[in-house]
Structure formats: structure tokens, C-alpha cells
Design a protein around this motif. Sequence first.
Motif, PDB file in Angstrom:
ATOM      1  N   GLY A  77       0.828  -1.201   0.000  1.00  0.00           N
ATOM      2  CA  GLY A  77       0.000   0.000   0.000  1.00  0.00           C
ATOM      3  C   GLY A  77       0.860   1.248   0.000  1.00  0.00           C
ATOM      4  O   GLY A  77       0.739   2.106  -0.874  1.00  0.00           O
ATOM      5  N   THR A  78       1.788   1.324   0.961  1.00  0.00           N
ATOM      6  CA  THR A  78       2.684   2.487   1.028  1.00  0.00           C
ATOM      7  C   THR A  78       3.581   2.541  -0.206  1.00  0.00           C
ATOM      8  O   THR A  78       4.049   3.605  -0.602  1.00  0.00           O
ATOM      9  N   GLY A  79       3.811   1.382  -0.813  1.00  0.00           N
ATOM     10  CA  GLY A  79       4.607   1.324  -2.035  1.00  0.00           C
ATOM     11  C   GLY A  79       3.839   1.678  -3.287  1.00  0.00           C
ATOM     12  O   GLY A  79       4.370   1.605  -4.394  1.00  0.00           O
ATOM     13  N   LEU A 190      -3.224 -13.268   7.810  1.00  0.00           N
ATOM     14  CA  LEU A 190      -4.279 -12.289   7.544  1.00  0.00           C
ATOM     15  C   LEU A 190      -3.742 -10.909   7.889  1.00  0.00           C
ATOM     16  O   LEU A 190      -3.188 -10.719   8.985  1.00  0.00           O
ATOM     17  N   LYS A 191      -3.848  -9.981   6.951  1.00  0.00           N
ATOM     18  CA  LYS A 191      -3.495  -8.588   7.237  1.00  0.00           C
ATOM     19  C   LYS A 191      -4.787  -7.838   7.490  1.00  0.00           C
ATOM     20  O   LYS A 191      -5.674  -7.821   6.632  1.00  0.00           O
ATOM     21  N   ASP A 192      -4.882  -7.248   8.663  1.00  0.00           N
ATOM     22  CA  ASP A 192      -6.119  -6.568   9.039  1.00  0.00           C
ATOM     23  C   ASP A 192      -6.073  -5.103   8.625  1.00  0.00           C
ATOM     24  O   ASP A 192      -5.244  -4.341   9.120  1.00  0.00           O
ATOM     25  N   THR A 219      -0.710   3.976   9.398  1.00  0.00           N
ATOM     26  CA  THR A 219       0.016   4.367  10.614  1.00  0.00           C
ATOM     27  C   THR A 219      -0.288   3.367  11.732  1.00  0.00           C
ATOM     28  O   THR A 219      -0.893   3.693  12.756  1.00  0.00           O
ATOM     29  N   ALA A 220       0.127   2.141  11.497  1.00  0.00           N
ATOM     30  CA  ALA A 220      -0.266   0.995  12.332  1.00  0.00           C
ATOM     31  C   ALA A 220       0.182   1.140  13.782  1.00  0.00           C
ATOM     32  O   ALA A 220      -0.391   0.499  14.678  1.00  0.00           O
ATOM     33  N   GLU A 221       1.180   1.948  14.047  1.00  0.00           N
ATOM     34  CA  GLU A 221       1.649   2.151  15.435  1.00  0.00           C
ATOM     35  C   GLU A 221       0.483   2.586  16.336  1.00  0.00           C
ATOM     36  O   GLU A 221       0.425   2.246  17.513  1.00  0.00           O
ATOM     37  N   TYR A 235       2.987  -5.948  13.040  1.00  0.00           N
ATOM     38  CA  TYR A 235       2.287  -4.929  12.246  1.00  0.00           C
ATOM     39  C   TYR A 235       3.221  -4.362  11.176  1.00  0.00           C
ATOM     40  O   TYR A 235       4.449  -4.533  11.229  1.00  0.00           O
ATOM     41  N   SER A 236       2.609  -3.728  10.208  1.00  0.00           N
ATOM     42  CA  SER A 236       3.355  -3.113   9.119  1.00  0.00           C
ATOM     43  C   SER A 236       3.589  -1.648   9.481  1.00  0.00           C
ATOM     44  O   SER A 236       2.676  -0.966   9.935  1.00  0.00           O
ATOM     45  N   SER A 237       4.807  -1.180   9.266  1.00  0.00           N
ATOM     46  CA  SER A 237       5.112   0.198   9.651  1.00  0.00           C
ATOM     47  C   SER A 237       5.505   1.045   8.445  1.00  0.00           C
ATOM     48  O   SER A 237       6.553   0.827   7.837  1.00  0.00           O
TER      49      SER A 237
HETATM   50  O1  LIG Z   1       1.594   1.890   8.959  1.00  0.00           O
HETATM   51  C1  LIG Z   1       1.476   1.400   7.971  1.00  0.00           C
HETATM   52  C2  LIG Z   1       0.698   0.568   7.134  1.00  0.00           C
HETATM   53  C3  LIG Z   1       1.483   0.170   5.916  1.00  0.00           C
HETATM   54  C4  LIG Z   1       0.760  -0.883   5.175  1.00  0.00           C
HETATM   55  O2  LIG Z   1       0.183  -1.765   5.763  1.00  0.00           O
HETATM   56  C5  LIG Z   1       0.736  -0.838   3.716  1.00  0.00           C
HETATM   57  O3  LIG Z   1       1.510  -0.041   3.162  1.00  0.00           O
HETATM   58  O4  LIG Z   1      -0.038  -1.605   3.115  1.00  0.00           O
END
Ligand SMILES: O=CCCC(=O)C(=O)O
Length: 325
Positions: A77-79, A190-192, A219-221, A235-237
Motif C-alpha cells: 500500500g505504502t509502495g 491475515l493482514k487486518d 500508521t499501524a503504530e 504490524y506493518s510500519s
Molecule cells: O503503517 C502502515 C501501514 C502500511 C501498510 O500496511 C501498507 O503499506 O499496506
Amino acid sequence: MSTDVLPSDTADPSEPEDLISVTLLPPDALADRLKSGLLSFPVTHFDADLRVDEARYREHLAWQSSFDVAGLFAAGGTGEGFSMTSEEIDRVVRIAVEEAGSSVPVLAPATGSTAQAIAQAQAAQEAGASGLLLFPPYLTEASQAGLVEHIGAVCRATDLGVIVYSRANAILADVTVAEVADRNPNLIGLKDGIGDIEQMTRTYAKVGDRLIYVGGLPTAETFALPLLQLGVSTYSSALYNFLPEFALRFYAAVRAQDRVAVYSMLNDFVLPYIDIRDRTKGYAVSIVKAGLTAVGRDGGRVRPPLTDLTEAERAELSALVGKIS
Ligand SMILES: O=CCCC(=O)C(=O)O
């Protein structure tokens, strides 16, 4: 199209051991690796003409993979994977495997229609990716039964471990997660992308540790400490893109369940940061690229349909970053 993935115990002697041990992990080993640490979702750099800027992307990947992260999700997503052609995604994944794959498992996106996601999954396996993040199908609404078929078709098309992203038009009920986990041995996680406490509780109660669970809200933090209590593995950061040490300190505090430290960092940076993020739809990605520029690493611009931060917002972000750097 080669479909055999060499698990580390049948390493190809012609390959360096560390390459085999990191990039060609069997699904269960990939799951164990990913749940052990923070997950990196690097931005993808575009040049002034919004073409993929390979040189700056490589430089970013080298920096991002130099820290202790458990996985790197290229074109996530961030990419801005949602803004790329399949050919661009394949190119970006190959670059990521070359640049980071010897030190961290690289996962690739599988996006759009079932046919497109299958093609991307097979291309990712060919490119040497360690696993896949399966995004929601494009645009159309779908029944849970339809999503079960979509997820199954992609899982059957690859030997790689697959993480399915519950979000948007593909929100998975607990019974659906249980069914796809039962039907697809290489489904590992699973990514929530919803953050519904009851839904996450019901899913973990029903499926347990058969899957890993990735907190994947923007902003998963912000949600990491409570989600950990629900059974979320990691989590993804996106913040990690431009504040890797801060993101790793935050992750360590979450793992230690150090509420004082977590809330101190939320108050000092994360909450004021998301106040800027929330001013415009799509800023969750745009603000990350602006953050890179704020720390002296040009993040470049975003592609439509996203828009970049204004100069005033960039100055506000720089001041905020300056307070914690
Ligand atoms: O905080 C970040 C979420 C990033 C993420 O899950 C994505 O880029 O898909």
C-alpha cells in the motif's frame, strides 16, 4: 514457469546458503520469520515524470534492509502498488529481491482480478519473492463465498506463502478466514485493514495460531498495543520508511507492553503526525514520502489518485520530525 520453491533443507548447492535461507522460505518458515519482528512497507520512488526511479528505490531498499526487520513488502500500500501496472510491479519486486532479498524475506503484491492476481503471484515466484500479499479484488463488491474462491485460486497458483488482506470490498468474516485457512495450506496470514475489535477477536478465537495476523491499518503504530492483546502477531510500519530507529523503538515498547513508553511516543510524534495525515484522503502514503524528504532523503512525489502534501504541511511535518530526531 518454475513452480518448485527450494525449501532451505534442500538448498541448491550452487546458491549461497544465506540467499536460500532468506529468500526461498517454505510457507510455515516464512510465517515464523514474519511474526518475529516489524514489517517494512517501503515507498516506491518515482522521478519527475512519475516513472519508477530505480536508483533512488535501490538506495532506499538498501537502507531499509540494513535494520532488523522481519520482512519487506515491495509495492504494498505504502509502495503504491495500486498505482502500478503488472509489469512495473514485477520490475519493482525483482529490484527488491536483488537489493534486499539476501537479508530479509521480500513479499510481493497480488492485486486486482483473480486472473491478474494469479499472474502476479506466478511472476513473483519466478522473481524470487518469498511470499505474497493478496490485495482485495478491484472495485466490485463480492460475497464471502466469492472471496473464498478468489483466495483459493491464487493460493493454488503458487507454492509461496500467502497473506490475505482484509479491507475495503474484501472484508473477511471470521468463518471465512477459518474456511480459507482450512482449504489453503500455503495461506499463512491475515493482514487486518479494518481494526474492528470484535471481528479480530472472533477471528483469532476461531482460527488461533493457524495464521499469523498483521496489523495493517494506516500508521499501524496507533493501534499496535491494543491489537497485540487481541492476538495480532506484528504490524506493518510505514513510519519505518523515514524514522526506522523510532519505529523499531516503538515496536520494542509494544512487544514489552510498555504502555508508558508507547503513549509517550504516540503523544510526541504519532498522534500529531496523523493529525496532518487526516487532512486529505490518501495522505497516509503521501505523508510518508514527505517524511523521507523531511529527514533529508528525497521521497519524491506520489502518483495520482494521491496528492502530495502542501508546502505548509511539509514544513509542519519537518518541525514535528525535528522534535524527535
Ligand atoms: O503503517 C502502515 C501501514 C502500511 C501498510 O500496511 C501498507 O503499506 O499496506
